[in-house]
Design a protein around this motif. Sequence first.
Motif, PDB file in Angstrom:
ATOM      1  N   MET A   3       0.838  -1.178   0.000  1.00  0.00           N
ATOM      2  CA  MET A   3       0.000   0.000   0.000  1.00  0.00           C
ATOM      3  C   MET A   3       0.869   1.223   0.000  1.00  0.00           C
ATOM      4  SD  MET A   3      -3.019  -0.656  -0.072  1.00  0.00           S
ATOM      5  CE  MET A   3      -2.377  -1.775  -1.277  1.00  0.00           C
ATOM      6  N   ALA A   4       0.727   1.936  -1.025  1.00  0.00           N
ATOM      7  CA  ALA A   4       1.504   3.165  -1.029  1.00  0.00           C
ATOM      8  C   ALA A   4       0.935   4.102   0.003  1.00  0.00           C
ATOM      9  CB  ALA A   4       1.432   3.819  -2.406  1.00  0.00           C
ATOM     10  N   PRO A   5       1.763   4.492   0.905  1.00  0.00           N
ATOM     11  CA  PRO A   5       1.240   5.445   1.886  1.00  0.00           C
ATOM     12  C   PRO A   5       0.983   6.779   1.222  1.00  0.00           C
ATOM     13  CG  PRO A   5       3.588   5.084   2.195  1.00  0.00           C
ATOM     14  CD  PRO A   5       3.154   4.199   1.080  1.00  0.00           C
ATOM     15  N   ILE A   6       0.197   7.555   1.877  1.00  0.00           N
ATOM     16  CA  ILE A   6      -0.019   8.893   1.363  1.00  0.00           C
ATOM     17  C   ILE A   6       1.347   9.552   1.313  1.00  0.00           C
ATOM     18  CG2 ILE A   6      -0.980  11.137   1.915  1.00  0.00           C
ATOM     19  CD1 ILE A   6      -3.238   9.651   3.310  1.00  0.00           C
TER      20      ILE A   6
END
Lengths: 728, 275
Positions: B1-4
């Motif tokens: 999951m690409a973090p913000i």
Amino acid sequence: MSTGTPHPRKTLERLPDGKPRFRGCSRITDYDYLGKLGEGTFGEVSKARSKKTGQIVALKKILMHNEKDGFPITALREIKLLKQLHHVNILKLEEMAVERPKSASKKPSMFMVTPYMDHDLAGLLENPTVNFTEPQIKCYLKQLLEGCAYLHANKILHRDMKAANLLINNRGILQIADFGLARPYDDDPPKPGQGGGEATREYTTLVVTRWYRPPELLLQLRKYTTAIDMWGVGCVFGEMFKKRPILTGNSDLNQAQIIFDLVGSPTDETMPGWRDLPGCENITDWGSKPSRLTTVFRELSPPALSLLGELLKLDWRKRINAMDALRHPYFRTEPYPARPEDLPSFEDSHELDRKKFRDQKSKPPPAPAGGAVGIATQGEWAINGRSIPPLEGRSGGTGGAGPGSRVPGGRYANGHNSQGYGRRPLHAQNGAYGGGGDHRGPNPYPPHRDMPPYEQGQRPPYDQTRGSMPPQVYDESYSRRPSGGELSSLPVPAGDHALPPRPPPPEADPFRHGQQDEPAYRDDGRGPLPPPSHPRSRIPPGAGADYRRPAHDRDTYIPPYSHADPTARLPAMKNRRRDDRPPYRDNGPPPDYADHLSYDDMGAADRERGRTRDLDGLPPPPPPPPPHPQGGVYDRDRDRDRDRRPRSRSPGRDWERDSHNSHSHSHRDRDMHRDRDRPRDWDRERDPRDHSHSHSHSHSHNHNHNHGYRDRDRDRDRGYGLQDPYRR
Amino acid sequence: MAPISSVEYLSNPLVTSNQLLDLKNSERDNGLSVRFAQAQLTSAAGILLRLPQEVIAQAIVLLQRFWVSSRPEDREGFSPKTFSAATIYLAAKLSATPVAPRSVVNVYAYLTSKASPLLFVNPQGAPTDPDPADYYVSEGTYERERQRLFVCESVVLVGIGFDTRVALPYSLALTYIQVLGVSSASLARRVFEHLNAGLLSPQLLHLTHQPHALAVAAIYVAARETGIKLVEQNWWEVFDVDREDLGFLVLAYGSLANFAEAEAKKWKGIALSLD
């Protein structure tokens, strides 16, 4: 800005399209209006095409009639949050558009611009012509989990996970919408293999639509984690197989009961620490029932069942997190998940002829009850022309028969717009709510005239499997109707809007399943009932005076902007004692009324009316004065309410009005300021001081006798209270 | 999951040079003075409203964003005072410490009354025994002011395109000080003083530079002023700030006192109306 740094930087002066980052909102005139989506059901959502890009978008109008606090805080928070999120499975906020008023002293109208999504999952599941294949279910679930994993990795709790908030387009993409209840999560994001972890800070428990609310929230765990969203994912997962919500409690307590009926009673092994939780409505004994998950979902493959069990795990610490769920063997076994682009496309939900639709399906799937919170919100995005159930439930059920209503017969019909929407003549007597419930059997108490007798939705197949389960409990899980029973034990309301006294609950009615929580408890020997007044009231005494906090505290979460649609259906609940009726999905087939009812005729008429209204956006026809035993004042008020209230499902509205009443506004005033009253809901979330109220009220039930009965009613079933999603 | 992206959390959107030019061109002669006074008014109101400095800073940055992103005609609709009130109300609403509109209206009535301690309002200084009637807000006035406040709030939101998230340099500055191995309360205090003063700068520092650059520049100036020795090397490069930006900001922070004095002289004995 420094230059010459080794890594490329995101430009901070301009957007990818070259426009300056600082610029006002675009104008609404930048969009070509293509029609209303769900007009009249949950505020105004329109379909439009961008003149610049040609993109088809949904425009959600933010209603701002609140004179008290300015721009709705929940909308602000949602917008702020959405602006930070970028993920394919999260509904994107493209931009904000504004309609500038001619006069500078008027407030501009604002619109949230999001990509147009063809369906929402709840609507698709209701569509009898749509049948999900296993690869399709896997595909949607996978996307849902990806979105959740993204949110949770970024420390955001969605807090209103449910099928109606999951939008799906015809390219097979699923997106999580409605961040009206979302808030930042202050603890560490979940780690692989460690479930949801533990939280160190407390949040409000008044979140999540009841049917999707996890057991720890029902038992009032305040230090909850991202696992609350995962429970909702599990409910949605099960719902995709059953094509209807799987846990449809008609009160918080009932919700807890049916959860434990399905997955087993809490024990120190399955739910460590449950004994230390405050419990649901002071009930802490849940018996010792085994899990029936494998029976109820016996059609599922072992991997699917395994994943479902992981998601619907009572122990919130061990409940699987999104990252781990994505690695579950379920997605690695045949049939493999479909690719989104391979999924079939469906007719737009809102284009469907609902009447046809309903006729095809004999049994109505229930709409999720707008349990508590966030219902309203969902409505908003449910642009597919489906009505959004939650609002109905909460807002009083207002004229269920409204266009969006999922209940053709106006199940929600609360005393307000009774007519006009096919109230059933048969039951024109005013039955009390107690009677309003189940009409399957010889109910000695005819339903309130306003309440069309709706029957419980069809029971899902597993209903039959329950064998020796206590019928009243399990049946309720599928009861799509709120139970009238508990309500009927409430004291007779007094005041302008009071309903006539209700007959005592028909406890003796053998046919009445699960309509009354209270009698059920007694039968179960679970102890004395809580005082009838409003056991669930969360309002501390005197709290009503606080301007920042709602005069009553039902868990009314404040729906973001949708509520104020003047044409929305009447929220009439305030006069009614029922509160908990789960809303029905409008697409659903008509409820299965008792045999003696000829539902179809009624339903058809209602549907027709509803549809017309949907299309035209006409306000509901003025109801004729309802005959009422208590006579004049009451009736007049009710009529006025009916006229005055929009068909909104906003849950918040009712109490606002209540508080209004208590502030002695005349009805006329209220009429004049109708718009203004609406958005009052927003207030609820704004004050940090509310915390203390929300906390305390669950324990202060019995002290609130001075509050309006309406509040009590609401509290009782819904347990809504003030909530302040961001603050805790 | 690409973090913000961390960019989202640690950075602000920046203004383009064209926008700065447009702002300059659209302003009247004393535009600079009005903006300076408006920022001071906002700061004073925030203090009276007992808001955390963080909220006050956000309000001022929102105000600055509005200046550069709105059209001149948008700014005509309301007085500078009302825009100030709207941004502080908005910033407080978004924070953990919202304030009631009544409080905002009261505070602004006081700050723009004859009893106001603000010099640009009362060039002669506040009277020693102010008459409370001067800043009493009647119910009728309140209703009117509240309506204006809310409409103005919406105008501000539209103007800034709902970009309400503001990244601030305060916590970064403290982190940097620790990283530099300096544990001096006087240095930290001076850094915060510069950061707070920088909010009032008519140069819109928070729109032209990122929080990390502001933090580094404030530390640089403060260390010089307090005589605290930092590491010899070009330590600011560690924090991703180049010499040019640092120079600009050091000048900005260093010159603010002079600018304020010049303003005080310019308006000596003359009231600057923000109504």
